[in-house]
Scaffold this active site. Sequence first.
Site: not given
Ligand code: CP3
Length: 339
Positions: A27, A73
Amino acid sequence: MHKPIREVLDGRRQPVPPVWMMRQAGRYLPEYMAIRKTVGSMLEMCFAPKLAAEVTLQPIRRFGFDAAILFSDILVIPHALGRHVRFEAGEGPRLPPLDDPAAMMKLRGPADDAVLAPIYETIRLVKAELPPEVTFLGFCGGPWTVATYMVAGRGTPDQAPARLFAYRHPEAFAHLIDMLVEASADYLVRQLRAGVDAVQIFDTWAGILPPDEFQRWCIAPTMRIVADVRRAVPGAKVIGFPRGAGSNLKRYVGDVEIDAVGLDWMVDLDFARDIQRRRPVQGNLDPLALRAGGAALDRGVDAILQALAGGPFIFNLGHGILPDTPVAHVEQMLKRVRG
Ligand code: CP3
């Protein structure tokens, strides 16, 4: 073709440390937001190969990072196991909570291939476009971290629901972890066969476990995933990221046969150098130092380079980039790392 990150994963120090960022497709990038606006939900985007491939490539085009990380994710695995995931706008993931041991014992794998198939298609699309020197990373969540979301049905400040459940119902919890080990190993094998060069296991919630539980729910399951993956794909390269593991890191790098360990920003740099004697390391700038920019950012980068760039090292953040981070700060960081 020389891929600097692959070289580090083979234990070879690079003259200029290679660099990528966790959550680099996300984002803080206007071009990500432009695409994100066109789809209903984050999960929909994970299962739309053309869009997922495009946002995977965006940070490579803009910054020339040394790795691309698949846009997906960690929660696609519970989703493919029939525990449906929703991403609520601005609130994070929601799943049906799993708080009944009898129901947990009834859960069965394998994960639904049809759900995950678009992700392998994304990998093939990215692979066709990626510059040859860029290492392509796949990933999965650590079974412990994925289980914390499955039990609570959401993220909580300390994932207490899963910890409590594991103390009260260790057998049912072990069954859940076993299922996740199998599904995750299979998922990583398929990612590697589709074309990623290496995989990272994100155990974001490893740091809240006391040592015995850390051994049981983080180290042991991760060892099994690594062994299963290498049985199917000999020589497969794996990065472990047990966020917050602190002093448990010593046992983690001693027991788990990973090719590099990701360090969070709380890890002391002298301790990090000790760890680097066992395994190549990746990390560990505080995402808030990047958010702040200016002198704090330069100081943070310099201290890490000073401590770790003398050995096999991949520069990264200590956790994902924050959405409100200015793009100019990422450019400043890259200049500082690459000199
Ligand atoms: O760019 C990258 O690293 C690749 C994509 C990636 C995402 N999530 C995309 C994402 C990766 C490697 C993850 C891993 C992930 N997802 C983890 C482990 C690493 C970490 O960051 O702790 C966890 C715990 C999740 C679960 C998750 N996904 C949560 C708790 C959330 C909400 C929190 C937030 O940041 O909004 C997500 C959403 C998420 N995953 C987004 C992205 C780009 C944001 C949502 C959006 O764009 O609408």
